[in-house]
Design an enzyme around this catalytic site. Structure first.
Site, PDB file in Angstrom:
ATOM      1  N   SER A   6       3.559   8.441 -14.290  1.00 57.11           N
ATOM      2  CA  SER A   6       3.532   9.115 -13.034  1.00 57.11           C
ATOM      3  C   SER A   6       2.495   8.490 -12.409  1.00 57.11           C
ATOM      4  CB  SER A   6       3.281  10.654 -13.392  1.00 57.11           C
ATOM      5  OG  SER A   6       2.052  10.994 -14.062  1.00 57.11           O
ATOM      6  N   HIS A   7       1.433   7.941 -12.766  1.00 57.81           N
ATOM      7  CA  HIS A   7       0.448   7.436 -12.215  1.00 57.81           C
ATOM      8  C   HIS A   7       0.182   5.882 -12.434  1.00 57.81           C
ATOM      9  CE1 HIS A   7      -0.293  11.666 -11.336  1.00 57.81           C
ATOM     10  NE2 HIS A   7      -1.102  11.404 -10.351  1.00 57.81           N
TER      11      HIS A   7
ATOM     12  N   GLU B  22       4.930  13.847 -12.260  1.00 59.88           N
ATOM     13  CA  GLU B  22       5.772  14.051 -13.128  1.00 59.88           C
ATOM     14  C   GLU B  22       6.838  14.646 -12.455  1.00 59.88           C
ATOM     15  OE1 GLU B  22       7.080  13.346 -16.586  1.00 59.88           O
ATOM     16  OE2 GLU B  22       5.085  12.746 -16.127  1.00 59.88           O
TER      17      GLU B  22
HETATM   18  P1  NDP Z   1      -1.163  15.423 -19.220  1.00 64.81           P
HETATM   19  O1  NDP Z   1      -0.731  17.169 -19.231  1.00 64.81           O
HETATM   20  O2  NDP Z   1       0.049  14.554 -19.729  1.00 64.81           O
HETATM   21  O3  NDP Z   1      -2.464  15.472 -20.063  1.00 64.81           O
HETATM   22  C1  NDP Z   1      -2.996  14.292 -19.999  1.00 64.81           C
HETATM   23  C2  NDP Z   1      -4.380  14.367 -20.703  1.00 64.81           C
HETATM   24  O4  NDP Z   1      -4.381  15.183 -22.193  1.00 64.81           O
HETATM   25  C3  NDP Z   1      -4.501  12.970 -21.480  1.00 64.81           C
HETATM   26  O5  NDP Z   1      -5.911  12.843 -21.522  1.00 64.81           O
HETATM   27  C4  NDP Z   1      -3.894  13.003 -22.437  1.00 64.81           C
HETATM   28  O6  NDP Z   1      -4.234  11.964 -23.275  1.00 64.81           O
HETATM   29  C5  NDP Z   1      -4.292  14.260 -23.226  1.00 64.81           C
HETATM   30  N1  NDP Z   1      -3.168  14.678 -24.147  1.00 64.81           N
HETATM   31  C6  NDP Z   1      -1.909  14.701 -24.070  1.00 64.81           C
HETATM   32  N2  NDP Z   1      -1.398  15.292 -24.952  1.00 64.81           N
HETATM   33  C7  NDP Z   1      -2.510  15.428 -26.119  1.00 64.81           C
HETATM   34  C8  NDP Z   1      -2.194  15.947 -27.534  1.00 64.81           C
HETATM   35  N3  NDP Z   1      -1.025  16.036 -28.109  1.00 64.81           N
HETATM   36  N4  NDP Z   1      -3.372  15.915 -28.066  1.00 64.81           N
HETATM   37  C9  NDP Z   1      -4.601  15.349 -27.393  1.00 64.81           C
HETATM   38  N5  NDP Z   1      -4.799  15.098 -26.105  1.00 64.81           N
HETATM   39  C10 NDP Z   1      -3.440  14.949 -25.372  1.00 64.81           C
HETATM   40  O7  NDP Z   1      -1.482  15.221 -17.853  1.00 64.81           O
HETATM   41  P2  NDP Z   1      -1.128  15.647 -16.289  1.00 64.81           P
HETATM   42  O8  NDP Z   1       0.265  15.499 -16.108  1.00 64.81           O
HETATM   43  O9  NDP Z   1      -1.948  17.022 -15.986  1.00 64.81           O
HETATM   44  O10 NDP Z   1      -2.038  14.729 -15.518  1.00 64.81           O
HETATM   45  C11 NDP Z   1      -1.561  13.393 -15.360  1.00 64.81           C
HETATM   46  C12 NDP Z   1      -2.283  12.500 -14.617  1.00 64.81           C
HETATM   47  O11 NDP Z   1      -1.981  12.736 -13.177  1.00 64.81           O
HETATM   48  C13 NDP Z   1      -3.912  12.478 -14.531  1.00 64.81           C
HETATM   49  O12 NDP Z   1      -4.077  11.164 -15.056  1.00 64.81           O
HETATM   50  C14 NDP Z   1      -4.316  13.080 -13.351  1.00 64.81           C
HETATM   51  O13 NDP Z   1      -5.786  12.485 -12.963  1.00 64.81           O
HETATM   52  C15 NDP Z   1      -3.482  12.691 -12.431  1.00 64.81           C
HETATM   53  N6  NDP Z   1      -3.430  13.634 -11.207  1.00 64.81           N
HETATM   54  C16 NDP Z   1      -3.898  13.120 -10.266  1.00 64.81           C
HETATM   55  C17 NDP Z   1      -4.334  13.850  -8.969  1.00 64.81           C
HETATM   56  C18 NDP Z   1      -4.758  13.505  -7.805  1.00 64.81           C
HETATM   57  O14 NDP Z   1      -5.044  14.441  -6.877  1.00 64.81           O
HETATM   58  N7  NDP Z   1      -5.277  12.456  -7.703  1.00 64.81           N
HETATM   59  C19 NDP Z   1      -3.722  15.282  -9.178  1.00 64.81           C
HETATM   60  C20 NDP Z   1      -2.795  15.781 -10.352  1.00 64.81           C
HETATM   61  C21 NDP Z   1      -2.862  14.680 -11.377  1.00 64.81           C
HETATM   62  P3  NDP Z   1      -3.222  10.496 -23.279  1.00 64.81           P
HETATM   63  O15 NDP Z   1      -3.260   9.889 -22.104  1.00 64.81           O
HETATM   64  O16 NDP Z   1      -3.957   9.665 -24.601  1.00 64.81           O
HETATM   65  O17 NDP Z   1      -1.888  11.053 -23.670  1.00 64.81           O
HETATM   66  O1  PYC Z   2       0.390  14.025  -9.395  1.00 63.39           O
HETATM   67  O2  PYC Z   2      -0.243  15.661  -8.474  1.00 63.39           O
HETATM   68  C1  PYC Z   2      -0.153  14.607  -8.656  1.00 63.39           C
HETATM   69  C2  PYC Z   2      -0.856  13.838  -7.868  1.00 63.39           C
HETATM   70  C3  PYC Z   2      -1.559  14.209  -6.665  1.00 63.39           C
HETATM   71  C4  PYC Z   2      -2.190  13.202  -5.913  1.00 63.39           C
HETATM   72  C5  PYC Z   2      -2.184  12.261  -6.832  1.00 63.39           C
HETATM   73  N1  PYC Z   2      -1.305  12.607  -8.102  1.00 63.39           N
END
Ligand code: NDP
Ligand code: PYC
Length: 342
Positions: free
Chosen positions: A52-53, A193
């Site tokens: 997703s990123h 996602e």
């Molecule tokens: P997830 O719910 O997939 O969680 C990701 C984190 O949890 C990672 O560090 C991952 O490690 C860890 N993890 C996942 N499963 C396990 C497990 N079973 N045991 C231990 N650790 C685990 O991520 P999100 O969907 O919430 O977010 C994804 C990305 O989106 C992030 O990188 C976030 O920064 C980005 N994002 C950016 C935004 C923005 O405004 N710029 C806004 C929202 C999200 P691993 O990577 O090793 O699986």
């Molecule tokens: O996946 O929620 C998201 C997000 C917002 C900005 C960048 N990624």
């Protein structure tokens, strides 16, 4: 080198992916220094299996440039508001170059003061936060990063968007190994996602969000038009509020609601700020750093010995695989990337 591996996917090594990303970003009008910084974060995401990123974000970034949401040739300006504080005004550009310009000063201040914070202001953010905390933890510092986004997420108990997807990232240095890093949205999943589910025509679980009438739905499009949910009920909701506060008003920047208003229905990436905090373990521990970092290792071992995994272990395994074998993109995504600026 790229090769077609079948009708539905395309295989690329990381150098080819990097050249493709930089080329497409320059083609939409991004200045060369921004194109390099932005491409690097997308390639890192794809390399680490963060779909997703990863390189999908080329479509997102190109859209922000095309809609005039981002200043493509912004020049970040670094200042020092206080002894332990650094600020980069990103000038409306993407956050990656602003972070790169502020990183050395943040590290210097954290080492000098034990703790320091960097505010990125006036930036456009489409990316994951783990690259920021990983970069600091690799230099022996403990790191935290936060950013609001657009108001897409309902508070626990409500169904109307107030918060962004507001990620929280943490990095901890590990002697002789990859840092301990986690990075996740305070929404039940990242919005990216849900966008990937929409692109693939796949339903989402019924606890990811509500439609515009506040009813739970499995239709990705409806959730995107309605409201996402926080993770962990009231706990994620409170953390989302904290991110709004410390990476919004505290650093003089936008909340997610204000970011969405500033976007004015252009559909660009969030506009606003990011707060990054760095702590030097030696600030508290002096010569005893090694002793206490070893105690942290005991905790990591106690997690792994029972078969549980550490956050980032999947990502680091994906990285090792991609470095050796390259990455595979869906044909649909690859074709969409080639169409950027065409
Ligand atoms: P997830 O719910 O997939 O969680 C990701 C984190 O949890 C990672 O560090 C991952 O490690 C860890 N993890 C996942 N499963 C396990 C497990 N079973 N045991 C231990 N650790 C685990 O991520 P999100 O969907 O919430 O977010 C994804 C990305 O989106 C992030 O990188 C976030 O920064 C980005 N994002 C950016 C935004 C923005 O405004 N710029 C806004 C929202 C999200 P691993 O990577 O090793 O699986
Ligand atoms: O996946 O929620 C998201 C997000 C917002 C900005 C960048 N990624």
């Amino acid at each position: 080198m790229s090769e077609a591996t079948g009708q539905d996917d395309v295989h690329l090594d990381l150098d080819t992916l990097r050249v493709l990303a930089q080329d497409r970003l320059r083609a939409v009008g991004l200045a060369p220094d921004h194109a390099v910084a932005v491409a690097e974060t997308m390639v890192a995401g794809e390399r680490d299996g963060c779909a997703s990123h990863g390189i999908y974000r080329l479509l997102v970034a190109a859209n922000s440039v095309a809609r005039g949401v981002v200043v493509p040739d912004a020049v970040p300006v670094v200042t020092e508001p206080a002894r332990a504080l650094a600020r980069v005004d990103g000038g409306g550009g993407f956050a990656q170059l602003a972070f790169a310009r502020g990183l050395p000063l943040l590290v210097e201040k954290a080492r000098a003061n034990g703790i320091a914070a960097l505010a990125l202001n006036n930036v456009v953010h489409f990316a994951a936060l783990w690259p920021e905390v990983e970069a600091l933890a690799e230099q022996g510092l403990v790191a935290l990063a936060f950013t609001p986004s657009h108001a897409w997420v309902a508070p626990e108990g409500g169904t109307k968007p107030v918060f962004g997807t507001n990620p929280v990232a943490f990095g901890w240095p590990r002697p002789g190994g990859m840092p301990f890093v986690f990075d996740f949205a305070t929404s039940v999943v990242a919005r990216g996602e849900i966008e990937l589910h929409r692109r693939a025509g796949r339903p989402v679980p019924d606890d990811w969000g509500y439609d515009a009438q506040g009813r739970p739905t499995t239709d990705a499009e409806q959730v995107l038009a309605g409201a996402m949910r926080t993770f962990g009920g009231h706990k994620g909701s409170a953390l989302a509020a904290m991110v709004e506060l410390i990476a919004g008003p505290l650093i003089g920047d936008l909340t997610s609601a204000e970011s969405l208003a500033a976007d004015a229905a252009r559909g660009g990436s969030p506009i606003g700020g990011e707060l990054i905090v760095a702590i030097d373990p030696a600030g508290f521990l002096g010569d005893a750093v090694a002793t206490h970092l070893a105690r942290a290792e005991a905790m990591f071992a106690a997690i792994e010995v029972q078969g549980a995994r550490l956050p980032s272990s999947r990502r680091h395994a994906a990285r090792r695989h991609s470095l050796a074998h390259g990455v595979t993109l869906s044909r649909a995504l690859y074709d969409d990337i080639l169409r950027i600026a065409a």
